[in-house]
Motif scaffolding. Structure first.
Motif, PDB file in Angstrom:
ATOM      1  N   VAL A 253     -47.344  -9.509   6.239  1.00 62.20           N
ATOM      2  CA  VAL A 253     -46.397  -8.460   6.639  1.00 62.20           C
ATOM      3  C   VAL A 253     -46.859  -7.103   6.112  1.00 62.20           C
ATOM      4  O   VAL A 253     -46.838  -6.096   6.838  1.00 62.20           O
ATOM      5  CB  VAL A 253     -44.977  -8.786   6.123  1.00 62.20           C
ATOM      6  N   ALA A 254     -47.287  -7.070   4.841  1.00 65.76           N
ATOM      7  CA  ALA A 254     -47.782  -5.813   4.259  1.00 65.76           C
ATOM      8  C   ALA A 254     -48.979  -5.284   5.045  1.00 65.76           C
ATOM      9  O   ALA A 254     -49.079  -4.077   5.305  1.00 65.76           O
ATOM     10  CB  ALA A 254     -48.151  -6.025   2.796  1.00 65.76           C
ATOM     11  N   ALA A 255     -49.878  -6.176   5.431  1.00 68.76           N
ATOM     12  CA  ALA A 255     -51.055  -5.763   6.196  1.00 68.76           C
ATOM     13  C   ALA A 255     -50.655  -5.172   7.539  1.00 68.76           C
ATOM     14  O   ALA A 255     -51.216  -4.161   7.986  1.00 68.76           O
ATOM     15  CB  ALA A 255     -51.992  -6.954   6.392  1.00 68.76           C
TER      16      ALA A 255
ATOM     17  N   SER B 277     -54.549  -6.449  -3.943  1.00 71.84           N
ATOM     18  CA  SER B 277     -53.678  -6.350  -2.776  1.00 71.84           C
ATOM     19  C   SER B 277     -54.428  -5.782  -1.581  1.00 71.84           C
ATOM     20  O   SER B 277     -54.308  -6.288  -0.457  1.00 71.84           O
ATOM     21  CB  SER B 277     -52.467  -5.475  -3.115  1.00 71.84           C
ATOM     22  N   LEU B 278     -55.211  -4.725  -1.814  1.00 64.54           N
ATOM     23  CA  LEU B 278     -55.998  -4.141  -0.727  1.00 64.54           C
ATOM     24  C   LEU B 278     -56.990  -5.158  -0.178  1.00 64.54           C
ATOM     25  O   LEU B 278     -57.195  -5.254   1.034  1.00 64.54           O
ATOM     26  CB  LEU B 278     -56.731  -2.890  -1.213  1.00 64.54           C
ATOM     27  N   ALA B 279     -57.611  -5.952  -1.069  1.00 71.75           N
ATOM     28  CA  ALA B 279     -58.557  -6.976  -0.621  1.00 71.75           C
ATOM     29  C   ALA B 279     -57.867  -8.008   0.260  1.00 71.75           C
ATOM     30  O   ALA B 279     -58.381  -8.385   1.323  1.00 71.75           O
ATOM     31  CB  ALA B 279     -59.200  -7.654  -1.828  1.00 71.75           C
ATOM     32  N   ALA B 280     -56.694  -8.469  -0.162  1.00 73.24           N
ATOM     33  CA  ALA B 280     -55.968  -9.476   0.614  1.00 73.24           C
ATOM     34  C   ALA B 280     -55.537  -8.921   1.973  1.00 73.24           C
ATOM     35  O   ALA B 280     -55.662  -9.591   3.009  1.00 73.24           O
ATOM     36  CB  ALA B 280     -54.758  -9.960  -0.178  1.00 73.24           C
ATOM     37  N   GLU B 281     -55.022  -7.696   1.971  1.00 70.13           N
ATOM     38  CA  GLU B 281     -54.530  -7.104   3.220  1.00 70.13           C
ATOM     39  C   GLU B 281     -55.668  -6.843   4.201  1.00 70.13           C
ATOM     40  O   GLU B 281     -55.553  -7.137   5.402  1.00 70.13           O
ATOM     41  CB  GLU B 281     -53.782  -5.807   2.912  1.00 70.13           C
ATOM     42  N   THR B 282     -56.776  -6.298   3.705  1.00 71.14           N
ATOM     43  CA  THR B 282     -57.895  -6.005   4.604  1.00 71.14           C
ATOM     44  C   THR B 282     -58.603  -7.284   5.051  1.00 71.14           C
ATOM     45  O   THR B 282     -59.209  -7.307   6.118  1.00 71.14           O
ATOM     46  CB  THR B 282     -58.906  -5.041   3.945  1.00 71.14           C
TER      47      THR B 282
ATOM     48  N   PHE C 172     -44.189   3.137   5.135  1.00 73.66           N
ATOM     49  CA  PHE C 172     -44.687   3.117   3.761  1.00 73.66           C
ATOM     50  C   PHE C 172     -43.620   2.594   2.802  1.00 73.66           C
ATOM     51  O   PHE C 172     -43.941   1.895   1.837  1.00 73.66           O
ATOM     52  CB  PHE C 172     -45.146   4.508   3.336  1.00 73.66           C
ATOM     53  N   ALA C 173     -42.351   2.903   3.066  1.00 74.34           N
ATOM     54  CA  ALA C 173     -41.281   2.367   2.230  1.00 74.34           C
ATOM     55  C   ALA C 173     -41.213   0.843   2.363  1.00 74.34           C
ATOM     56  O   ALA C 173     -41.028   0.125   1.372  1.00 74.34           O
ATOM     57  CB  ALA C 173     -39.948   2.998   2.614  1.00 74.34           C
ATOM     58  N   THR C 174     -41.356   0.344   3.592  1.00 72.81           N
ATOM     59  CA  THR C 174     -41.371  -1.104   3.807  1.00 72.81           C
ATOM     60  C   THR C 174     -42.561  -1.738   3.105  1.00 72.81           C
ATOM     61  O   THR C 174     -42.445  -2.808   2.486  1.00 72.81           O
ATOM     62  CB  THR C 174     -41.420  -1.414   5.314  1.00 72.81           C
ATOM     63  N   TYR C 175     -43.706  -1.089   3.198  1.00 73.44           N
ATOM     64  CA  TYR C 175     -44.912  -1.572   2.535  1.00 73.44           C
ATOM     65  C   TYR C 175     -44.696  -1.677   1.025  1.00 73.44           C
ATOM     66  O   TYR C 175     -45.044  -2.688   0.402  1.00 73.44           O
ATOM     67  CB  TYR C 175     -46.055  -0.604   2.838  1.00 73.44           C
ATOM     68  N   GLY C 176     -44.087  -0.650   0.440  1.00 72.16           N
ATOM     69  CA  GLY C 176     -43.813  -0.682  -0.996  1.00 72.16           C
ATOM     70  C   GLY C 176     -42.861  -1.801  -1.372  1.00 72.16           C
ATOM     71  O   GLY C 176     -43.032  -2.469  -2.401  1.00 72.16           O
ATOM     72  N   LEU C 177     -41.848  -2.021  -0.537  1.00 70.74           N
ATOM     73  CA  LEU C 177     -40.875  -3.088  -0.798  1.00 70.74           C
ATOM     74  C   LEU C 177     -41.549  -4.459  -0.755  1.00 70.74           C
ATOM     75  O   LEU C 177     -41.319  -5.309  -1.631  1.00 70.74           O
ATOM     76  CB  LEU C 177     -39.759  -3.018   0.243  1.00 70.74           C
ATOM     77  N   VAL C 178     -42.399  -4.680   0.236  1.00 72.69           N
ATOM     78  CA  VAL C 178     -43.083  -5.969   0.360  1.00 72.69           C
ATOM     79  C   VAL C 178     -44.061  -6.170  -0.791  1.00 72.69           C
ATOM     80  O   VAL C 178     -44.148  -7.256  -1.383  1.00 72.69           O
ATOM     81  CB  VAL C 178     -43.805  -6.070   1.719  1.00 72.69           C
ATOM     82  N   LYS C 179     -44.802  -5.120  -1.146  1.00 78.13           N
ATOM     83  CA  LYS C 179     -45.774  -5.227  -2.239  1.00 78.13           C
ATOM     84  C   LYS C 179     -45.086  -5.544  -3.569  1.00 78.13           C
ATOM     85  O   LYS C 179     -45.645  -6.242  -4.418  1.00 78.13           O
ATOM     86  CB  LYS C 179     -46.573  -3.925  -2.366  1.00 78.13           C
ATOM     87  N   LYS C 180     -43.883  -5.019  -3.738  1.00 79.62           N
ATOM     88  CA  LYS C 180     -43.137  -5.310  -4.966  1.00 79.62           C
ATOM     89  C   LYS C 180     -42.842  -6.802  -5.074  1.00 79.62           C
ATOM     90  O   LYS C 180     -42.897  -7.381  -6.162  1.00 79.62           O
ATOM     91  CB  LYS C 180     -41.834  -4.503  -4.957  1.00 79.62           C
ATOM     92  N   LYS C 181     -42.549  -7.444  -3.938  1.00 74.52           N
ATOM     93  CA  LYS C 181     -42.266  -8.867  -3.932  1.00 74.52           C
ATOM     94  C   LYS C 181     -43.544  -9.700  -4.085  1.00 74.52           C
ATOM     95  O   LYS C 181     -43.522 -10.779  -4.670  1.00 74.52           O
ATOM     96  CB  LYS C 181     -41.532  -9.246  -2.640  1.00 74.52           C
TER      97      LYS C 181
END
Length: 321
Positions: A81-83, A181-186, A164-173
Motif C-alpha cells: 500500500v505504501a509503495a 522501507s525505501l528498499a522494500a517499496e521500490t 503523503f499523509a496516507t504514506y506516513g500513516l502506513v509507514k508508521k504501522k
C-alpha cells in the motif's frame, strides 16, 4: 558526554538541513530530465532507487529485516500500500514541476501537516487540542480561498498532501527504517517500472536510449536524488528532537515556493497570496502549540526527576531504623 551530545545534535541539525534542503531544491532537477515524460522519469526513479539502496544495504550487510518482512504478510501488504501511495505522490509531483505548477506543489507539502492531523481524528480517533482544531479550520478556509483563486480546487496540492499523509500513516504501522522501507517499496515497484521502461525501448520511445549518455546518466541519478535525502533524514531523526524536525520540515515547501515564484516566475494573484497566508497562519498555530506542549512536557519531566531524590532521601532513614 555533554560535549559529545552537543556534537551529535549539531551533526543531526546539519543532516536535517541537508535532507530538507535537497527536498526543497529538487524542482531544479526534474526539468533537466526532459524530454523524458513524467511517467518515464517516475519509472527510472523506482528502478534506480532500488539499485542505490541495494548497494547501500549490501555494503552495511543489513538484510535481516527482509526475511522478517517476508514472513509477515500483514506488514508486507502494508508496504505494498505504501509503495502504491508513494508512486502516486512521486508521479504527481514530477508532473507538476515539469508542467509549471511548482507553487501549487509546494502548497501540498505546506498543508500536509494539517491533513495528517485531520486523518488522525477521522481514522485513529485522536483528540485534538483547541489550537489544533483552530489550525485545521484555518487550513480548510485556505483551501476554500484557493479554490476561488484557481477557479477549481487545488487538486495537485490536495493529491500530494493526502497521498503523503496516507504514506506516513502506513509507514508508521509498518515500522521499518527509512532506507529499509525505501528498499522494500521500490522492490515492489521495480518489475512494473522496468516493464514500462522496456516497453518504451521496444517502441523506440525511450529517451534513456535515444538521447545520449549524458541524459541516461541524469536519469540513472534519480536513484541518488531519491535516496540521499532519506539517508540524511535518518541521520537527523536519531539525533535531534521531533520538535526540531517538525520545524525543519517547513524548509522544503518554503524553498519550493520561492523557486516557483523567483526562478520559474509562476503567477501569484492576490487571492492565492491570501490562501497561502491562511495556510501559514495555520502552520504557525500548529508550531506554537507543539512547542508549548513540548515545553510543558519537559518541565513536568524535570519536576518529576527533581522530586525523585527527595523522596529517596526522606525514606532512607526509616529504612535504616
Amino acid at each position: 558526554m555533554a560535549e559529545i551530545s552537543r556534537g551529535e545534535r549539531r551533526k543531526g541539525l546539519v543532516n536535517g538541513f541537508a535532507a530538507y534542503g535537497m527536498w526543497g531544491l529538487v524542482p531544479l532537477f526534474w526539468p533537466l530530465l526532459k524530454p523524458a515524460g513524467a511517467l518515464e522519469i517516475l519509472a527510472h526513479r523506482m528502478v534506480w532507487s532500488l539499485a542505490f539502496v541495494a548497494v547501500a544495504l549490501a555494503f552495511v550487510r543489513r538484510w535481516a529485516w527482509a526475511g522478517e518482512l517476508l514472513r509477515q504478510p500483514r506488514r508486507l501488504a502494508l508496504v505494498t500500500v505504501a509503495a502504491a501511495v508513494i508512486t502516486v505522490n512521486w508521479g504527481v509531483y514530477i508532473w507538476a514541476v515539469n508542467s509549471g505548477h511548482v507553487v501549487e506543489a509546494s502548497l501540498g507539502y505546506f498543508i500536509n501537516p494539517l491533513v495528517t492531523i485531520a486523518m488522525g481524528v477521522l481514522l485513529l480517533k485522536e483528540r485534538l487540542r483547541p489550537a489544533q482544531w483552530t489550525a485545521v479550520g484555518v487550513g480548510f478556509a485556505a483551501v476554500v480561498v484557493l479554490t476561488v483563486g484557481y477557479g477549481q480546487p487545488p487538486w495537485i496540492s490536495l493529491v500530494l498532501a493526502f497521498s503523503f499523509a496516507t504514506y506516513g500513516l502506513v509507514k508508521k504501522k509498518v515500522n521499518l527504517g527509512g532506507v529499509e522501507s525505501l528498499a522494500a517499496e521500490t522492490a515492489i515497484q521495480f518489475l512494473p517500472a522496468l516493464g514500462y521502461l522496456l516497453w518504451l525501448a521496444g517502441h523506440g520511445e525511450s529517451s534513456f536510449v535515444n538521447d545520449g549518455a549524458g541524459h541516461a546518466a541524469l536519469l540513472a541519478s534519480t536513484g541518488i536524488v531519491t535516496a540521499l535525502p532519506l539517508v540524511c533524514f535518518g541521520a537527523a531523526a536519531i539525533r535531534v528532537p521531533l520538535s526540531t524536525l517538525g520545524l525543519l520540515q517547513y524548509l522544503a515547501p518554503v524553498f519550493q515556493f520561492l523557486l516557483g515564484i523567483l526562478y520559474f516566475h509562476e503567477a501569484m494573484p492576490a487571492e492565492r497570496w491570501a490562501g497561502f497566508a491562511l495556510v501559514w497562519v495555520a502552520l504557525a498555530l500548529l508550531t506554537w502549540d507543539a512547542l508549548r506542549t513540548a515545553h510543558r512536557s519537559a518541565r513536568a519531566l524535570a519536576a518529576a526527576a527533581a522530586a525523585r531524590p527527595v523522596t529517596v532521601a526522606a525514606e532512607t532513614p526509616r529504612s535504616q531504623v
